[in-house]
Scaffold this motif. Sequence first.
Motif, PDB file in Angstrom:
ATOM      1  N   UNK A   1       2.185 -33.806  20.610  1.00 44.32           N
ATOM      2  CA  UNK A   1       3.443 -33.240  21.098  1.00 44.32           C
ATOM      3  C   UNK A   1       4.203 -34.263  21.950  1.00 44.32           C
ATOM      4  N   UNK A   2       5.514 -34.266  21.771  1.00 39.84           N
ATOM      5  CA  UNK A   2       6.420 -35.056  22.599  1.00 39.84           C
ATOM      6  C   UNK A   2       7.296 -34.074  23.373  1.00 39.84           C
ATOM      7  N   UNK A   3       7.338 -34.228  24.693  1.00 43.94           N
ATOM      8  CA  UNK A   3       8.182 -33.344  25.508  1.00 43.94           C
ATOM      9  C   UNK A   3       8.996 -34.183  26.486  1.00 43.94           C
ATOM     10  N   UNK A   4       9.989 -33.544  27.094  1.00 43.09           N
ATOM     11  CA  UNK A   4      10.813 -34.256  28.066  1.00 43.09           C
ATOM     12  C   UNK A   4      10.210 -34.113  29.461  1.00 43.09           C
ATOM     13  N   UNK A   5      10.928 -34.600  30.467  1.00 44.72           N
ATOM     14  CA  UNK A   5      10.400 -34.612  31.830  1.00 44.72           C
ATOM     15  C   UNK A   5      10.291 -33.222  32.436  1.00 44.72           C
ATOM     16  N   UNK A   6      10.888 -32.220  31.788  1.00 46.12           N
ATOM     17  CA  UNK A   6      10.825 -30.848  32.290  1.00 46.12           C
ATOM     18  C   UNK A   6       9.794 -30.015  31.535  1.00 46.12           C
ATOM     19  N   UNK A   7       9.078 -30.627  30.614  1.00 46.24           N
ATOM     20  CA  UNK A   7       8.089 -29.898  29.845  1.00 46.24           C
ATOM     21  C   UNK A   7       8.651 -29.149  28.657  1.00 46.24           C
ATOM     22  N   UNK A   8       9.882 -29.477  28.257  1.00 44.95           N
ATOM     23  CA  UNK A   8      10.466 -28.838  27.086  1.00 44.95           C
ATOM     24  C   UNK A   8       9.998 -29.572  25.827  1.00 44.95           C
ATOM     25  N   UNK A   9       9.405 -28.886  24.878  1.00 48.23           N
ATOM     26  CA  UNK A   9       8.916 -29.565  23.670  1.00 48.23           C
ATOM     27  C   UNK A   9      10.070 -30.120  22.838  1.00 48.23           C
ATOM     28  N   UNK A  10       9.909 -31.346  22.363  1.00 46.76           N
ATOM     29  CA  UNK A  10      10.939 -32.013  21.574  1.00 46.76           C
ATOM     30  C   UNK A  10      10.533 -32.191  20.114  1.00 46.76           C
ATOM     31  N   UNK A  11       9.267 -32.541  19.900  1.00 42.28           N
ATOM     32  CA  UNK A  11       8.801 -32.766  18.535  1.00 42.28           C
ATOM     33  C   UNK A  11       7.281 -32.711  18.536  1.00 42.28           C
ATOM     34  N   UNK A  12       6.705 -32.420  17.370  1.00 42.49           N
ATOM     35  CA  UNK A  12       5.252 -32.417  17.262  1.00 42.49           C
ATOM     36  C   UNK A  12       4.861 -32.864  15.860  1.00 42.49           C
ATOM     37  N   UNK A  13       3.614 -33.252  15.745  1.00 40.66           N
ATOM     38  CA  UNK A  13       3.062 -33.636  14.442  1.00 40.66           C
ATOM     39  C   UNK A  13       1.602 -33.205  14.399  1.00 40.66           C
ATOM     40  N   UNK A  14       1.170 -32.709  13.252  1.00 42.82           N
ATOM     41  CA  UNK A  14      -0.209 -32.269  13.075  1.00 42.82           C
ATOM     42  C   UNK A  14      -1.021 -33.344  12.385  1.00 42.82           C
ATOM     43  N   UNK A  15      -2.282 -33.452  12.767  1.00 43.40           N
ATOM     44  CA  UNK A  15      -3.197 -34.372  12.091  1.00 43.40           C
ATOM     45  C   UNK A  15      -4.583 -33.749  12.074  1.00 43.40           C
TER      46      UNK A  15
END
Length: 200
Positions: free
Chosen positions: A52-66
């Motif tokens: 998961x990639x999130x911003x400085x406020x903890x809002x999710x921006x993007x994710x990838x499954x593996x």
Amino acid sequence: MTTPPPSSGASTARLSARLAAAAAGGKSTDPEEPKDHALGRSRGGWGTKIHILCDAHGHPLHFHLSAGQIHDQTMVDTLLCGADETLHDEHGTTMAWPVALAGDKGYRANWVDQYLLELGIKPVIPSKENEDRSLRPVAFDKAAYRRRSIIECLIGWLKESRRIATRFEKKAINFGAMVKLAFIHRYLRLSASCAISDIA
């Protein structure tokens, strides 16, 4: 003469063999569905990793499954490229690029440091115990690394969803849809709280 029931070890071995066969040769009509369905064996057994990639406020921006056995650092490029392709505002303009990116020791590698620096991103990743910290191209920012708790809190919140903490879907695209629904739910709650504060 009665036949004794199979031992739990034998049944577990057969289950593992079936899962391995399905992951290795599973056919999919969707080109976005990985052949292994983002399932693989790690220390904890069969599972899926959510990067998961999130911003400085903890809002999710993007994710990838593996798959569970895939190393974290191999997903850095995939995660950032995916975010670059999808994160746009209402006018189609790419959103602001991060100035720093924090990650745990699983993301520590010389090529990761170089890759992030070439993108203009400061890597905030601690060194491993067996390496010389002075050889790294950038000094480790311990104060900034403390804010990595933001992503840990996001992951903890995500695990509160039983459908995500315990994967029920076979296909990765279906499981990924559950993650997206959780993110949408989070943003809807955020929007509602912002609307209430504006009224107040």
